[in-house]
Design a protein around this motif. Structure first.
Motif, short mmCIF file in Angstrom:
data_model
loop_
_atom_site.label_atom_id
_atom_site.label_comp_id
_atom_site.label_asym_id
_atom_site.label_seq_id
_atom_site.Cartn_x
_atom_site.Cartn_y
_atom_site.Cartn_z
N SER A 104 5.23 4.35 7.93
CA SER A 104 4.07 4.16 7.07
C SER A 104 3.33 2.90 7.52
O SER A 104 3.94 1.95 8.00
CB SER A 104 4.51 4.00 5.61
N ALA A 105 2.01 2.91 7.35
CA ALA A 105 1.19 1.75 7.72
C ALA A 105 0.17 1.49 6.63
O ALA A 105 -0.21 2.40 5.87
CB ALA A 105 0.50 1.98 9.06
N GLN A 106 -0.29 0.24 6.56
CA GLN A 106 -1.28 -0.15 5.55
C GLN A 106 -2.11 -1.32 6.05
O GLN A 106 -1.60 -2.21 6.73
CB GLN A 106 -0.57 -0.55 4.25
N PHE A 107 -3.39 -1.30 5.70
CA PHE A 107 -4.27 -2.45 5.86
C PHE A 107 -5.03 -2.63 4.55
O PHE A 107 -5.30 -1.65 3.85
CB PHE A 107 -5.27 -2.26 7.00
N GLU A 108 -5.41 -3.87 4.26
CA GLU A 108 -6.09 -4.15 2.99
C GLU A 108 -7.12 -5.25 3.16
O GLU A 108 -6.88 -6.26 3.82
CB GLU A 108 -5.06 -4.58 1.95
N HIS A 109 -8.27 -5.04 2.52
CA HIS A 109 -9.28 -6.07 2.40
C HIS A 109 -9.73 -6.17 0.95
O HIS A 109 -9.68 -5.19 0.19
CB HIS A 109 -10.51 -5.76 3.25
N THR A 110 -10.17 -7.37 0.56
CA THR A 110 -10.85 -7.56 -0.72
C THR A 110 -12.34 -7.56 -0.46
O THR A 110 -12.83 -8.26 0.43
CB THR A 110 -10.41 -8.88 -1.37
N ILE A 111 -13.05 -6.77 -1.26
CA ILE A 111 -14.47 -6.46 -1.02
C ILE A 111 -15.31 -6.83 -2.24
O ILE A 111 -14.85 -6.71 -3.37
CB ILE A 111 -14.64 -4.94 -0.78
#
Length: 257
Positions: free
Chosen positions: A227-234
């Motif tokens: 599993s993979a994940q990326f995250e940004h706050t927008i």
């Protein structure tokens, strides 16, 4: 002329910048032989020494200052004595609080040389996040975000985790709205200027089903696939969007890790 959310966005940028710089810093330490506990310590001290506080620490009883999710761990992995091995893939999820506001971001890191299968999954996950961000502007609906991610990764043979989602964030860690990473176009509420939230797709190489381990936090793929994940706050402004957690060390075209 300032709008009614200018001050909020300024504070979100400061928190997001610290969170992003924390990942920039710790990336140089992500190598075979380091423990996830050490990664946690390094990030905690960096955030503290730069005027912030690690939001996950003591949040709902969580015992560490960030999440480290390895290989088939989808999210909320708890740092431990686990030593990183050649070929592991690792998501590090940090949230820094600065002046009461949160910057929430996560990034995938490759431990030494990884498999082509793992690299392709990481690249597709990152690209799905960037594709979703690029459509953001007032009037876009939440379902459009999920559709953009889901259609892209499913076309590549991957699946989108349903059990966890992005969320509103500001001076509160988790708030409405929920940001689903799957969905139908033209459904859900409309984006409006001043909204702040995370987009954080969790993409599995196998099926989308997950289970939470007995520690009450660690979510893993049921079929033990990667599993993979990326995250940004927008933030949404009148003309489109702002990424509060963007790093000048990570291209929008590639995660470069």
């Amino acid at each position: 002329m300032k709008n009614n959310y200018s001050e909020k966005f300024e504070k979100m940028h400061k928190a997001g910048e610290l969170a992003s710089k924390t990942l920039d810093m710790v990336g140089g330490f992500v190598k075979p032989g380091i423990s996830t506990n050490k990664i946690d310590q390094l990030c905690y001290e960096f955030i503290r020494d730069n005027g912030g506080f690690s939001a996950p620490l003591f949040y709902r009883g969580f015992s560490k200052s960030l999440c480290t999710s390895l290989n088939h761990v989808v999210c909320h992995g708890i740092p431990s004595d686990r030593i990183l091995d050649e070929g592991d893939i690792l998501n590090i999820d940090v949230t820094a609080i600065v002046d009461g506001y949160h910057g929430d971001t996560s990034r995938m890191f490759s431990v030494g040389k990884i498999s082509v299968k793992a690299k392709n999954l990481i690249d597709a996950t990152y690209e799905s996040l960037i594709k979703a961000i690029k459509i953001l502007k007032p009037g876009v609906k939440l379902g459009d975000i999920g559709h953009e991610i889901q259609s892209y990764v499913e076309n590549k043979g991957y699946s989108v985790v349903r059990d966890f989602c992005g969320h509103g964030v500001s001076n509160v860690f988790h708030e409405q709205p929920n940001i689903l990473h799957y969905g139908k176009k033209n459904t859900g509420i409309e984006l409006t200027p001043g909204m702040t939230f995370t987009i954080e797709p969790m993409i599995n190489a196998g099926k989308y089903e997950v289970k939470v381990l007995n520690d009450g936090w660690t979510a893993v793929t049921k079929d033990k696939s990667l599993s993979a994940q990326f995250e940004h706050t927008i933030g949404i402004n009148e003309n489109g969007y702002e990424i509060f957690t963007e790093s000048d060390k990570v291209s929008r075209k590639s995660p470069n890790n």
